[in-house]
Design an enzyme around this catalytic site. Structure first.
Site, PDB file in Angstrom:
ATOM      1  CG  ASP A   1      -2.311   1.062   0.773  1.00  0.00           C
ATOM      2  OD1 ASP A   1      -2.439   0.735   0.011  1.00  0.00           O
ATOM      3  OD2 ASP A   1      -2.211   2.091   1.981  1.00  0.00           O
TER       4      ASP A   1
ATOM      5  CD  GLU B   1      -2.130   2.497  -3.650  1.00  0.00           C
ATOM      6  OE1 GLU B   1      -3.238   3.134  -4.038  1.00  0.00           O
ATOM      7  OE2 GLU B   1      -1.570   2.103  -2.801  1.00  0.00           O
TER       8      GLU B   1
HETATM    9  O1  TEU Z   1      -4.539   4.063  -1.845  1.00  0.00           O
HETATM   10  C1  TEU Z   1      -3.335   5.284  -1.975  1.00  0.00           C
HETATM   11  C2  TEU Z   1      -4.231   6.752  -2.543  1.00  0.00           C
HETATM   12  O2  TEU Z   1      -4.475   6.980  -1.911  1.00  0.00           O
HETATM   13  C3  TEU Z   1      -3.696   6.293  -3.881  1.00  0.00           C
HETATM   14  O3  TEU Z   1      -4.239   5.398  -4.682  1.00  0.00           O
HETATM   15  C4  TEU Z   1      -3.621   7.809  -4.136  1.00  0.00           C
HETATM   16  O4  TEU Z   1      -4.473   8.375  -5.135  1.00  0.00           O
HETATM   17  C5  TEU Z   1      -2.286   7.999  -4.878  1.00  0.00           C
HETATM   18  O5  TEU Z   1      -1.157   7.194  -3.817  1.00  0.00           O
HETATM   19  C6  TEU Z   1      -1.464   9.007  -5.005  1.00  0.00           C
HETATM   20  O6  TEU Z   1      -0.602   9.612  -3.586  1.00  0.00           O
HETATM   21  C7  TEU Z   1      -4.106   2.829  -0.718  1.00  0.00           C
HETATM   22  C8  TEU Z   1      -5.300   2.400  -0.473  1.00  0.00           C
HETATM   23  O7  TEU Z   1      -5.442   1.494  -1.311  1.00  0.00           O
HETATM   24  C9  TEU Z   1      -6.669   3.021  -0.510  1.00  0.00           C
HETATM   25  O8  TEU Z   1      -7.772   1.928  -0.145  1.00  0.00           O
HETATM   26  C10 TEU Z   1      -6.956   3.471   1.338  1.00  0.00           C
HETATM   27  O9  TEU Z   1      -7.506   4.760   1.968  1.00  0.00           O
HETATM   28  C11 TEU Z   1      -4.588   4.235   0.888  1.00  0.00           C
HETATM   29  O10 TEU Z   1      -4.018   3.932   0.670  1.00  0.00           O
HETATM   30  C12 TEU Z   1      -4.100   4.293   2.677  1.00  0.00           C
HETATM   31  O11 TEU Z   1      -3.948   3.884   3.420  1.00  0.00           O
END
Ligand code: TEU
Ligand code: CA
Length: 532
Positions: free
Chosen positions: A202, A267
């Protein structure tokens, strides 16, 4: 799947959002036992690996992405015994299991943070990011939270602020602290020892922060101060995200998981393909990355194709391709919300299926679902509950529709934890499974074709010239994939003669001529060269 190389070469993944997949005990919340009981469905569908979003103990402020214990199962979702049973059943079905690891932040209920709050001298204090106030007493810099407001909350007892890129209940860990690194080595080993085959990491691009905590430049006008994502994207996140030190951490993780043959998928929320590619290009850190641009986009086919092509060319085997996840509107909704949008989604998925790396589906995508319909008073995502008027992420998180019974077969409780309008039979697994040509069966056929033709991921990819930017085509060995994301049929020149159509995403006739193929609108085809 191929027996050469790592297990994920040629694999297809499937994301399960555990709260909303299947509820086995009638409390309205999906659980591990519910997932275990449905693994035969995923095996029938033809996926190879299941990524399960967090099921750890958590107060649930961010529905599990606020973890208070990294090596346990929340009673809300079951027990470690349930997890072991799930892994056992997965192995029986030849499915791999990936768990979601949340290293950027813990829950504020995590014992580390509770200890850290005891005072500036506490041994766990440095597990988190603390700064003194700015001279005016306000937050130490201009960083903003993804979920609204500043990325800093004051701890009145010590007079210091702690950093949180998400909710105040999700304090960010200090990844320059060697003990924090050691804790996560042990967490990864714990799950590998329990039989998991890999990790989805994450916010992998967010863990390291600028050591000097400098301000981020404001690069866009804040057009909608109510929507935290608009505010967040008005800044260029050069100091809070995508720091070089992230990559160093994943090199260490690679060493930790190597003896287990486990996979690391990050991610990576960076926008530019070259920034995303950094995490995989030296092949000593993450194995693949999620590239999120196609999840963030509405229907912009030319832009989508050019972004995807750029990303592929920079990391030909390093991307976990997705157009859906639990953080954004479903692609069918984003791509127009009508039956044609379903065709667009499947056409894009089929185009991605031959690009190398590991494609992932998000639960319900294979049914052609659009966003669930939720009464505004039932919205649960903190993006909407904490920012009146902002559209949160609940639309993609409503319960998986299994059949047309009570609550679409998800739960026997009066309603799911996130109540939503029932889906019609034609949107359910039961309503599509035995119907040839149904959306579900077309997905299944696509996965079967991909698996039957390893050239689609093993042979070098050669792009073909196409007449318009909404059309793209490539050849791999004796296979070709041609996609027309335009609104009108297109004629695409083919090299050589002797192509036969082996798969089409929609049931429409395709004209294969001596030198070109005519593809209807919003459709992808797979061809095989059988000789002149
Ligand atoms: O998501 C991270 C998140 O918000 C990204 O999609 C974002 O657009 C990107 O990081 C821009 O910096 C993850 C999870 O998938 C989400 O469900 C959680 O809420 C979040 O992390 C916090 O743990
Ligand atoms: Ca349950």
């Amino acid at each position: 799947m191929s027996s050469d190389g790592p297990w994920w070469r040629g694999a297809v993944g499937y994301q399960v959002y555990p709260r909303s997949f299947a509820d086995s005990n009638g409390d309205g919340i999906g659980d591990l036992e519910g997932i275990r009981a449905r693994l035969t469905y995923l095996s029938w569908l033809g996926v190879d690996a299941v990524w399960i979003s967090p099921f750890y103990p958590s107060p649930g402020h961010d529905h599990g992405y606020d973890v208070s214990d990294y090596t346990a199962v929340s009673p809300r979702h079951g027990s470690l015994d349930d997890f072991d049973r799930l892994v056992k059943e997965a192995k029986r079905l030849d499915l791999r299991v990936l768990v979601d690891i949340v290293p950027n932040h813990t829950s504020s209920d995590h014992p580390w943070f509770r200890e850290a709050m005891r005072g500036t001298d506490d041994p766990k204090r440095d597990y988190y990011l603390w700064r003194d106030p700015a001279p005016d007493g306000g937050p130490p810099n201009n960083w903003v939270s993804h979920f609204g407001g500043p990325a800093w909350t004051l701890d009145p007892a010590s007079g210091q602020y702690y950093c949180h890129l998400f909710l105040p209940e999700q304090p960010d860990l200090n990844w320059s602290n060697e003990e924090v690194r050691g804790e996560f080595d042990a967490i990864l080993r714990f799950w590998c020892d329990r039989g998991v085959d890999g990790f989805r990491i994450d916010v992998a691009h967010g863990i390291a922060k600028d050591p000097d905590f400098r301000d981020n430049p404001l690069v866009r006008e804040i057009t909608d101060p109510v929507d935290p994502r608009v505010v967040f994207h008005a800044y260029d996140h050069i100091h809070d995200l995508d720091q070089d030190a992230n990559i160093e951490v994943f090199r260490r993780w690679r060493d930790v998981v190597r003896p287990y043959g486990a996979m690391l998928i990050g991610e990576i929320g960076a926008e530019r393909p070259d920034r995303v590619a950094r995490y995989v290009k030296d092949r000593d850190g993450l194995h693949t990355v999620f590239y999120l641009q196609p999840v963030w986009m509405r229907w912009e086919p030319a832009r989508l194709l050019s972004k995807v092509r750029a990303m592929h060319d920079l990391a030909p085997t390093g991307v976990s391709w997705v157009i859906n996840n639990h953080d954004d509107s479903r692609s069918v909704t984003r791509f127009g919300g009508d039956p044609e949008a379903r065709e667009r989604s499947l056409a894009v998925t089929a185009f991605l299926a031959g690009l190398g790396g590991v494609p992932f589906l998000f639960q319900g995508e294979e049914l052609g679902l659009s966003d669930g319909k939720i009464d505004p008073s039932d919205l649960a995502d903190p993006i909407s509950t904490r920012n009146a008027g902002a559209t949160g992420r609940d639309g993609s998180r409503t319960a998986m529709p299994w059949d047309d019974g009570h609550e679409n077969g998800f739960t026997t409780a009066p309603h799911a934890w996130l109540p939503a309008a029932p889906r019609g039979m034609e949107e359910t697994v039961a309503g599509q499974r035995d119907v040839p040509g149904s959306f579900l069966n077309r997905y299944r056929d696509l996965l079967a074709i991909r698996s039957a033709h390893p050239e689609l991921w093993l042979r070098p990819l050669v792009w073909l010239d196409t007449p318009t930017p909404v059309v793209a085509a490539y050849v791999r060995g004796s296979m070709a994939i041609v996609t027309n994301l335009g609104d009108a049929p297109a004629a695409i020149p083919l090299p050589l003669q002797g192509w036969e159509v082996v798969f089409t995403t929609r049931p429409a006739p395709v004209g294969v001529g001596a030198t070109e193929v005519r593809v209807p609108a919003a459709m992808t085809i797979i061809l095989r060269w059988t000789g002149p």
